[in-house]
Design a protein around this motif. Structure first.
Motif: not given
Length: 778
Positions: A527-530, A551-558, A561-567
């Motif tokens: 739903g946002i620009v990648r 919060h990131f998706v709602t508040n950041l406009p872009a 292209q690659v997202l890594v959830f790091l634990c």
């Protein structure tokens, strides 16, 4: 800094006798510095107030008998022959025992444990004896797994032992250095020495702590020669005193003299046990420093060198005192009165050096145990500096170092005598030993699968001896015994508040994680620009999507292209092999380009710096894509099913035939068909555009979809990496109890604001970091 190559070398110690003897020689300087300097203050502390040295010699012979049998039963029998066998894959100490129990009883202080962690090679270490747990052991294991009260009690017990070790890190340097410097009393007038003793001890202590940041490896080669020289000194002087003053002193080794001693002195003799106890200070170091040496080397060093040297030293002092009942000096009964007058100055210098070496060992051990506590979520995040790139485990913690120095100076200036310092140190030492005895009895049943009668016999025999000494130390509460209790109480509150707050924060994350259906409804673009680049979102969750992502998706406009959830998580083993470091999986369909990467470290592992870590992280994702093993993770809320879809991928150094990554300054960056190996070197701050290429092996062939995914990952890495960190503000829920509000709103909040942030723990560059705040109501 990558010390992984040297971590597992600790387990390959069954080499030659030459290697074992070399380790035994080195252990003299690291392990036995504290124990070897105990003759400086044992007799002086024992005869300080409670008993008097009479012409019948019953007191001195009784004390010698107690010292001999205490050294024989506790360090020799308990530690050398029993406790050293309870190692955690080569590591020792209070947390090693707790880690063993956590794994065998499925009790864990870490909230983000997974069933996949049990597949780690070091996790599967079986104990000695039968593989079938006795019926009592099964019931005990079930009770521990079922009742959270027992789990908390086990954690608190381990934390008490740890806090007393930290307290010992304050008291041991003070009493060792002060006792060594006290030899000046016999070399100058009474009016002068009292103005020299304390300042000299403080100057040495300040210098000792000020040099900590250089690391022990720069002067460590001197440690063993200093301790060997000291042991030779005290044993030679002991032999001289035995033959010159009383060759028949060996008769006092009979236990009969202990009975005569207690019969004559009664309550005073029992109270003097607090001074006799000091003869075993430093014994716990044999177990705590096991990870740097081997069982055999520590046993050889103690039985062949340390034990006989100490026995000769104590016998020599007793022989001298048995012929000298009226000592004119106010120094009364101490180590230096038994040293021939011509040798006092050289012995004084050697004693000070030996005291510094012994103090250095306990300070380093304090740093190490605080690092373990921090890794297991039981201590606030602190700055950890690795002082050696070659020797594993040599660390320096600035904040703890200066706190220890101030506390050490405070007790030295405040007490100004070895009697009260000895009362404080003795209580700390015997408490740690009691905790070890309690934990060992559980290890015997749950980990070694031995009979419950063996465990009861162990805790009854050694526990009775240690309880006797503990009671004698505790009665000196007002004469210095309150210091380790006060220090341990403060550190225990800090550690438990931090652990409680961390646990509640994780529970909030688990309860408020985002539904996968919400993510799927956004589509591949979310739903946002990648935009080009890799976004690494740090989270404590090992499954599911953290609430902060919305919060990131709602508040950041872009977004990238690659997202890594790091634990990045710690597991209850000392080390995780590099080939088992990463767990990688997809979140949602492949076209979403969302990945989960779980990085696992042991509680004694060294974390890589940001450049090496980035390389390994990207290569692990690329290798999982190339191998085709990466599964679709996160399509349901069942974490166990999610774990099954994740792939174990090692660091890049463990895959010589796997995918590699390198910078390419040419214009043609492409997937190459070769197994050539090249290095990657990244800039340290702002990352300009650079060409990156993956080097993959010629076989097996990869399909078109995987090739496109690799190409996109490569382009994203070219554009750069950004770290997105959640900045949490934790508050207690409205309606919570007053205690909980006090702990969370004030205690945990204070510790969080004054400890290192996640960016320091991850070693990420500030120029590539984005922090987003979020309120937590726990």
């Amino acid at each position: 800094m990558d010390l992984e190559g040297g971590v597992h070398a600790n387990h390959a110690k069954k080499e030659s006798w030459r290697a074992v003897l070399t380790l035994a020689y080195q252990s003299l300087g690291v392990v036995y510095g504290d124990l070897s300097t105990s003759p400086l203050y044992v007799y002086k502390s024992t005869f300080a107030e409670d008993i008097q040295h009479s012409e019948t010699n019953e007191e001195i012979y009784g004390v010698l008998s107690f010292v001999f049998w205490t050294l024989t039963l506790i360090p020799l029998l308990k530690y050398v022959f029993i406790v050293l066998k309870a190692d955690d894959n080569g590591e020792g100490g209070t947390f090693a025992l707790y880690s063993l129990l956590c794994r065998h009883a499925r009790v864990n202080s870490l909230p983000n444990c997974q069933s996949a962690d049990e597949e780690l090679s070091e996790y599967k270490k079986d104990g000695a004896g039968s593989t079938e747990t006795p019926s009592f052991g099964s019931r005990l294991k079930s009770a521990l797994e079922k009742h959270r009260v027992l789990q908390r009690f086990l954690l608190v017990l381990a934390l008490i032992g740890t806090c007393m070790v930290i307290g010992d890190g304050v008291l041991t340097p003070a009493i060792s250095v002060f006792s060594a410097v006290s030899g000046l009393e016999l070399s100058m007038e009474k009016e002068h020495h009292k103005y020299i003793e304390v300042p000299a001890a403080c100057i040495i202590l300040i210098g000792l702590f000020a040099l900590q940041h250089y690391g022990t490896h720069r002067v460590g080669f001197l440690f063993a020669p200093v301790v060997v020289t000291w042991l030779f000194c005290i044993s030679a002087i002991g032999l001289y005193n035995i033959f010159h003053w009383n060759p028949h002193v060996y008769r006092a080794l009979s236990p009969h003299y202990m009975y005569k001693f207690l019969k004559k002195t009664q309550r005073g003799g029992w109270m003097s046990l607090g001074g006799i106890l000091l003869c075993i200070t430093g014994s716990e170091a044999m177990f705590a420093d096991l990870g740097h040496f081997s069982q055999l080397s520590i046993k050889i060093a103690f039985t062949s060198v340390v034990y006989p040297s100490l026995i000769l030293a104590y016998m020599g002092q007793a022989a001298y005192l048995s012929r000298h009942h009226l000592i004119e000096s106010d120094y009364q009964i101490g180590f230096y009165v038994s040293v021939p007058e011509k040798l006092r100055w050289p012995v004084l210098v050697i004693a000070i050096l030996a005291a510094v070496v012994g103090s250095q060992a306990i300070i380093t051990g304090t740093f190490s145990i605080i690092k373990q506590c921090s890794a297991l979520g039981c201590f606030p995040r602190v700055k950890i500096v690795h002082t050696s790139s070659k020797i594993h485990g040599q660390i320096y913690i600035p904040e703890i170092n200066w706190i220890l120095m101030l506390l050490c100076l405070a007790v030295t200036i405040g007490f100004r005598d070895t009697n009260r310092l000895g009362n404080a140190s003795g209580l700390a030492v015997i408490t740690v030993m009691l905790v070890t005895t309690c934990l060992m009895s559980l290890v015997i049943v749950l980990c070694w699968h031995q009979s419950v009668f063996f465990a009861i016999g162990f805790i009854f025999f050694f526990g009775t001896i240690e309880a006797l000494y503990f009671s004698a130390s505790l009665i000196k509460f007002l004469e210095g015994g309150w210091v380790p209790i006060a220090l341990a109480f403060i550190f225990l509150i800090v550690m438990y508040v931090w652990h409680y707050g961390t646990l509640k924060k994780y529970e909030f994350d688990v309860q408020n994680k985002i539904s996968i259906n919400w993510l799927l409804s956004l589509g591949p673009s979310l739903g946002i620009v990648r935009v080009r680049g890799i976004g690494i979102i740090h989270t404590e969750l090992v499954s599911g999507i953290p609430a902060i992502f919305s919060h990131f998706v709602t508040n950041l406009p872009a977004f990238h292209q690659v997202l890594v959830f790091l634990c990045i998580k710690s597991v209850p083993v000392p080390h995780v092999k590099p080939e088992e470091r990463f767990l990688v999986g997809h979140i949602g369909p492949r076209e979403f380009r969302l990945y989960r990467c779980i990085v696992r470290y042991g509680y004694r592992d060294v974390h890589k710096d940001d450049l090496d870590f980035e390389k390994d992280l990207v290569c692990s994702v690329a290798e999982s894509i190339r191998s085709g093993k990466v599964g679709i993770n996160g399509l349901d809320d069942n974490s166990e099913k999610d774990e099954e879809k994740m792939t174990v991928v090692g660091s890049s150094s463990t895959h010589p035939e796997g995918i590699k990554m390198c910078d390419d300054d040419s214009d043609n960056a492409q997937v190459a068909g070769t197994s050539e190996l090249k290095e990657i070197r990244s800039p340290t701050v702002v990352r300009p555009r650079k060409r990156v290429r993956f080097i993959v092996p010629e076989s097996p062939k990869i399909d078109r979809g995987a090739r496109e995914e690799l190409q996109e990952l490569m382009e994203a890495r070219e554009a750069g990496i950004a770290y997105i960190l959640g900045h949490s503000y934790v508050k207690a829920k409205p309606g919570s109890s007053m205690v909980k509000k006090l702990v969370i709103n004030y205690g945990y909040d204070f510790l969080r604001r004054n400890s290192r942030g996640p960016s320091h723990a991850l070693c990420v560059p500030h120029a590539s970091t984005l922090e987003v705040g979020m309120n937590y109501l726990v």
